[in-house]
Design an enzyme around this catalytic site. Structure first.
Site, mmCIF file in Angstrom:
data_model
loop_
_atom_site.group_PDB
_atom_site.id
_atom_site.type_symbol
_atom_site.label_atom_id
_atom_site.label_comp_id
_atom_site.label_asym_id
_atom_site.label_seq_id
_atom_site.Cartn_x
_atom_site.Cartn_y
_atom_site.Cartn_z
ATOM 1 N N ARG A 181 0.827 -1.209 0.000
ATOM 2 C CA ARG A 181 0.000 0.000 0.000
ATOM 3 C C ARG A 181 0.859 1.256 0.000
ATOM 4 N NH1 ARG A 181 -4.532 0.638 4.589
ATOM 5 N NH2 ARG A 181 -2.692 1.005 5.893
ATOM 6 N N LYS A 240 -2.778 6.600 1.472
ATOM 7 C CA LYS A 240 -2.647 7.034 2.869
ATOM 8 C C LYS A 240 -1.711 8.241 2.968
ATOM 9 C CE LYS A 240 -2.669 4.701 7.369
ATOM 10 N NZ LYS A 240 -4.110 4.907 7.607
ATOM 11 N N GLU A 282 -16.253 6.718 4.310
ATOM 12 C CA GLU A 282 -15.466 6.267 5.457
ATOM 13 C C GLU A 282 -15.810 7.061 6.703
ATOM 14 O OE1 GLU A 282 -11.232 5.829 5.310
ATOM 15 O OE2 GLU A 282 -11.223 5.731 3.140
#
Length: 416
Positions: A160, A262, A298
């Site tokens: 990721r 992220k 989210e």
């Protein structure tokens, strides 16, 4: 990073001729400084030089009122840091060591090293400070009753990070470099890993544009850094229902943006709505999509799941939602237990009509939702807010993470 690298520290405590060593994850020896005696000490970080060593012992200080546990790297009992492990919250606590590796734009990372934990130096014109060119990851290490230390799917964090780095025009460590660096950092800070059942060691890898840049452009130099901190529950409620409010005006991400990686800016953007929600007594905020304003996305730092009968639904990953590793794991665990899991658009109406709602994330693992407030309407779930499905999946995943259940998924990395 070479798997056989050996790291040794600064000069050891002059009052003793003993040395401190751990076996590295590749079988190499890591020579460490004596543990720090206070969390309030300030350090000027110094690299740990490479030096050959063949010891696999760990000496510990004879400090009163400390907890002793087995060490996976030695037959000597390890004395843990002096912490009130029974009241460990989710907050930063300085530990002993951090890991740092650097590279220039267009080159590859290499030659990382352990350093004493402390402040780092950045040019005021660093890319991360001026243009937000930064990413972070989060994962945990758990201690078993036999002293062994477990990591949960660290390679997924590495993948990721690499995906995020490509989006943010940054070089990134290889998967092997990432995992090896995590292992070294965890072992160097072994005494900070909570006893079994008391919490975990939170691991925070950072990737940032540390080189100076004035005009808008990728930074000329990058730093990969890992630090750790012992933690308890993320929400003060622990495994207890949290209360969410649906945000209808502000949005976490937009199509074509960076919501699916992220990057650090994604989190600063939710602080205003989150702070306002907490002032009103809510635990956190649930965001809707920015186009139709009716589909779930989210919570501030968690993925969301909606349960209706035997069907568990969660918003699909389409560029605005972070592909959570706990999310991915819960989907696999739920399917293995016979649930029908759907990744799709989920409306706010389905949310309000659900049997159960829960959130997932590295920090929270699973947090059951006790209530949702939307446009002034409050909907509660269950008598105590902890649904049967939430409890079942939480127990299954945490038992696996803590080494209490057989790892049939091959997700656990054990440090011996």
């Amino acid at each position: 990073m070479e798997s056989g690298a050996v790291f040794s520290g600064l000069q050891p405590n002059p009052t003793t001729n003993h040395h401190h060593h751990l076996l590295g994850p590749s079988g190499s020896a890591i020579k460490l400084l004596p543990p720090l005696l206070t969390d309030k000490r300030h350090f000027c970080p110094q690299p740990l030089k490479q030096q050959q060593s063949h010891f696999a012992s760990l000496r510990v200080n004879d400090t009163a009122n400390t907890v002793r546990v087995a060490s996976p790297t030695s037959n000597v009992a390890l004395e843990l840091a002096e912490i009130d492990w029974d009241n460990l919250g989710f907050g930063f606590m300085p530990t002993d060591y951090m890991y740092i590796m650097k590279c220039s734009q267009g080159e590859n990372f290499s030659k990382g090293e352990l350093q004493r934990f402390g402040n780092i130096e950045l040019n005021p014109s660093a890319g991360v400070l001026n243009y937000g060119q930064g990413l972070f990851e989060g994962l945990k290490a758990y201690r078993k009753h036999d002293g062994n230390i477990l990591l949960f799917r660290p390679e997924e964090n590495a993948f990721r990070l690499r995906t995020g780095a490509e989006r943010m025009c940054m070089p990134s460590p290889s998967v092997d470099q990432f995992v090896e660096a995590v292992k070294l950092t965890v072992l160097a800070n072994e005494r900070w890993i909570p006893p079994p059942g008391k919490g975990s060691l939170y691991i925070r890898p950072l990737l940032m544009g540390s080189g100076a840049v004035l005009g808008l452009a990728p930074a000329p130099e990058y730093t990969f850094l890992i630090y750790v901190s012992p933690v308890g529950n993320y929400f003060k409620e622990g495994l207890a229902p949290i209360n969410l409010i649906v945000e209808t005006e502000m949005h976490r991400a937009t199509p074509g943006g960076t919501g699916g990686v992220k990057t650090i800016g994604n989190y600063a953007a939710v602080l205003k709505a989150q702070s306002a929600a907490k002032e009103k007594g809510f635990s956190d905020v649930l965001y809707l999509d920015s186009v139709h304003k009716r589909y779930l996305e989210e919570v501030s730092s968690c993925n969301v799941f909606v349960v209706k009968g035997n069907v568990i639904s969660t918003p699909a990953i389409k560029g605005t939602i972070l592909p959570g590793i706990t999310r991915k794991s819960i989907i696999d665990v739920a399917r293995s237990q016979g649930f029908q899991v759907e990744e799709r658009f989920v409306t706010v109406d389905e949310l309000l009509d659900a049997d159960e709602v829960f959130c997932t994330g590295t920090a929270v693992v699973i947090s059951p939702v006790g209530s949702i407030t939307y446009l002034g309407r409050r909907v509660t779930f269950g008598s105590d807010g902890i649904g049967v499905v939430s409890q079942q999946l939480y127990s299954s995943l945490t038992r696996l993470q803590m080494g209490l259940a057989e790892d049939e998924m091959n997700w656990i990395v054990e440090l011996k």
